[in-house]
Design an enzyme around this catalytic site. Structure first.
Site, PDB file in Angstrom:
ATOM      1  N   CYS B 149       0.840  -1.178  -0.139  1.00 38.79           N
ATOM      2  CA  CYS B 149       0.098  -0.148  -0.116  1.00 38.79           C
ATOM      3  C   CYS B 149       0.899   1.329   0.159  1.00 38.79           C
ATOM      4  CB  CYS B 149      -1.182   0.026   1.251  1.00 38.79           C
ATOM      5  SG  CYS B 149      -2.115   1.349   1.207  1.00 38.79           S
ATOM      6  N   GLY B 237      -7.749   2.421 -11.201  1.00 37.50           N
ATOM      7  CA  GLY B 237      -8.689   2.573 -12.440  1.00 37.50           C
ATOM      8  C   GLY B 237      -8.059   2.404 -13.791  1.00 37.50           C
ATOM      9  N   GLY B 264      -7.812  -1.761 -13.035  1.00 36.05           N
ATOM     10  CA  GLY B 264      -8.689  -1.232 -13.932  1.00 36.05           C
ATOM     11  C   GLY B 264      -9.333  -2.041 -14.599  1.00 36.05           C
TER      12      GLY B 264
END
Lengths: 285, 307
Positions: B149, B237, B264
């Protein structure tokens, strides 16, 4: 909260009307494939379809729902609302609604209500007054100037204030100044108004003023926040607002999703010191 | 959608990752579907439920201690995606075990629990406790280690970029997870991802999830400063799909470990591209934030493709 809220529906509707109701505000009517009930204060996440689709839907408070038609009010403030404004009747709109915690319906113990609506913050309070309003309630709307006020939506029971005292239509009246000042002058005209419930929606300065007005008089106050949102249904944590852990006086705080724990909050639960300038930008972008 | 001639997979047929079977190959990605829709009732006319045909829900990442997350704003929408800086806001591991895990047991869909920590031994102790608490939960499929992350300050995106660290975290988790799946979710923010995947495979994980978000930044021209208070965030995305496909391809061809593709995926066509490269499953992330039915609709469209 114990509130029984209607089922949220994910539907693709068709625009039936999309036109200005004032110099700055537009009304969007969307016909959905089925009727969807809502409680005043709840919102919808809207998006265009096909090539115009936005990465995230945009949140809009529901102004009204009549049969299968759901109505919204918006101001063009960014890429999303720019695209929304270009929609023609017949074009498709994705609609996830209703979402969020509403303004509660009044019961016998609810004092008369003072409504403070600023600009594009009108829909949830307009919906509440239409459905739940009682004699003795006071409804006030604040706009930028006379041209910005959606007069056609405001019956005579609405009091109106404007920042700039211009473009007031013949036969209508507007106070020049803050909407909270207008409300106080109406309330105190005949002496002590007694306890009231303040309900507000609009730009952050209005919400702060409403919360302070209520706090100074020991009145309850509910505010509907207009945060930017990612998902609108509680999964992304992109719309959090700081709330006190145990009510007034407690120094602890936590983040609350404004989409699922709000958008309507008790003003006394919000941590106004942490509620920063980036919050409540006055409508969806 | 037209059915490509090479497409023979049934994404709703049981398949195995780790020691147990899962009912499907389209999952929701961590951080994009919370812990499922607890307390929500969302309906649509064209599909039964947000869970219809879904193979697993990967939870929002849980950390050893509660995290309030990052300051607002946390999301920046871009034309082809979004940069997020949520900061792993979560209730912490203790509350997760006590309150969230029992709620997840009520879901009809298997759960993969996403965990993040800053030291290998923390991964080990969390997995040990999770195993004790979830041992009798039939729908608990396994663990996804969030090694990547990019918007957690301590460690940041460098944390998961060394093969030694990845191997240490996977080994620590594996030693406490004998009978559930262990998946390592890797960062794309490295020149080459295959060495990380190889290290994770060597240390005993069952599959690689790739990719996590790509480090990104946007500037507010009104202020001349980054939009996000922490400057950078994780870009996700449609815009990262080519990056994801390239990283997935690198892992599949060089390491030969099962890969769960992420990055995505908005549509069934997007999902097919990942399956075409050899992914055993895919996860739907940013699209799930736009549409609670996104993953279920991808399954529906892939099902139509098979008929």
């Amino acid at each position: 909260m114990g509130l029984l809220t209607p089922t949220t529906w994910d539907l693709t509707g068709r625009v039936t009307a999309n036109a200005p109701v004032s110099s700055g505000l537009l009304r969007l009517d969307v016909e959905l494939p089925r009727s969807v009930t809502f409680e005043p204060g709840q919102f919808a996440m809207l998006n265009l379809t096909g090539a115009g689709q936005l990465v995230f839907r945009r949140p809009f408070s529901i102004l009204a729902s009549d049969g299968r038609t759901m109505s919204f009010l918006y101001r063009v403030v960014g890429r999303g609302t720019e695209r929304l404004a270009d929609l023609e009747p017949g074009e498709a709109v994705d609609c996830l609604a209703p979402l969020g915690k509403p303004f509660a319906a009044p019961d016998a113990a609810t004092p008369p209500v003072v409504i403070l609506a600023g600009g594009v913050g009108l829909p949830p309070l307009h919906a509440w007054l239409s459905r739940h309003g009682r004699p003795g309630d006071l409804a006030c709307f604040g706009g930028r100037d006379g041209g910005d006020v959606p007069w056609s939506l405001l019956s005579d029971e609405w009091r109106v204030s404007v920042d700039r005292d211009v473009d007031i239509p013949a036969g209508r009246q507007a106070h020049h100044g803050l909407v909270t000042e207008l409300a106080l002058s109406e309330l105190e005209r005949d002496g002590d108004p007694g306890p009231r419930l303040v309900m507000a929606c609009g730009p952050t300065p209005l919400l702060r003023a409403a919360a302070m007005l209520a706090r100074d008089r020991d009145w309850p106050c509910l505010v509907s926040l207009e945060e930017h949102m990612g998902c609108g249904y509680g999964v992304c944590k992109g719309c959090v607002v700081p709330v006190r852990l145990d009510g007034p006086g407690d120094s602890g705080w936590r983040n609350a999703n404004s989409c699922t724990e709000g958008p309507v909050f008790d003003a006394a639960d919000l941590d106004w010191e942490r509620f920063g300038a980036h919050h409540a930008t006055g409508g969806a972008a | 959608m037209k059915h490509p001639h090479w497409w023979t997979l049934d994404v709703e047929a049981p398949f195995t990752i780790g020691p147990r079977e899962l009912p499907g190959r389209v999952w929701t990605a961590s951080g994009c579907f919370a812990y499922g829709l607890t307390g929500h009732d969302i309906a649509a006319q064209d599909i039964d439920s947000p869970y219809a045909g879904i193979g697993a829900v990967v939870t929002k990442t849980v950390t050893p201690q509660p995290r309030p997350g990052n300051p607002m704003p946390r999301l920046v929408e871009m034309p082809v995606g979004a940069i997020n800086s949520i900061g792993l806001e979560n209730v912490g591991f203790e509350a997760f075990i006590a309150e969230t895990l029992p709620a997840l047991a009520e879901l009809a869909v298997p759960t993969v629990v996403s965990l993040a920590a800053t030291r290998p031994e923390e991964f080990g102790s969390m997995v040990a406790e999770l195993h004790a608490a979830g041992r009798d939960m039939p729908t608990w499929h396994g663990v996804e280690l969030n090694l990547s992350c990019p918007n957690v300050a301590e460690g940041g995106h460098d944390f998961g970029s060394s093969p030694e660290t990845v191997a240490a975290c996977v080994a620590a988790a594996r030693s406490h997870l004998p009978d559930r799946a262990l998946i390592a979710k890797l960062t794309p923010n490295v020149a080459r991802v295959a060495p990380l995947a190889a290290a994770a495979a060597e240390a005993g994980c069952d599959a690689i999830a790739a990719i996590n978000t790509v480090v990104g930044l946007d500037v507010d021209l009104k202020t001349g400063r980054p939009v996000l208070p922490r400057r950078f965030g994780g870009f996700s995305g449609a815009g990262i799909r080519p990056i994801a496909l390239a990283k997935v391809d690198e892992i599949v061809r060089e390491v030969g470990i099962p890969v769960v593709g992420i990055g995505g995926i908005d549509t069934a066509e997007d999902a097919l591209k990942f399956f075409a490269l050899g992914c055993v499953a895919i996860q739907v992330g940013t699209a799930q934030m736009r549409d609670p039915f996104a993953a279920a609709r991808i399954v529906q469209d892939l099902r139509r493709a098979e008929s």
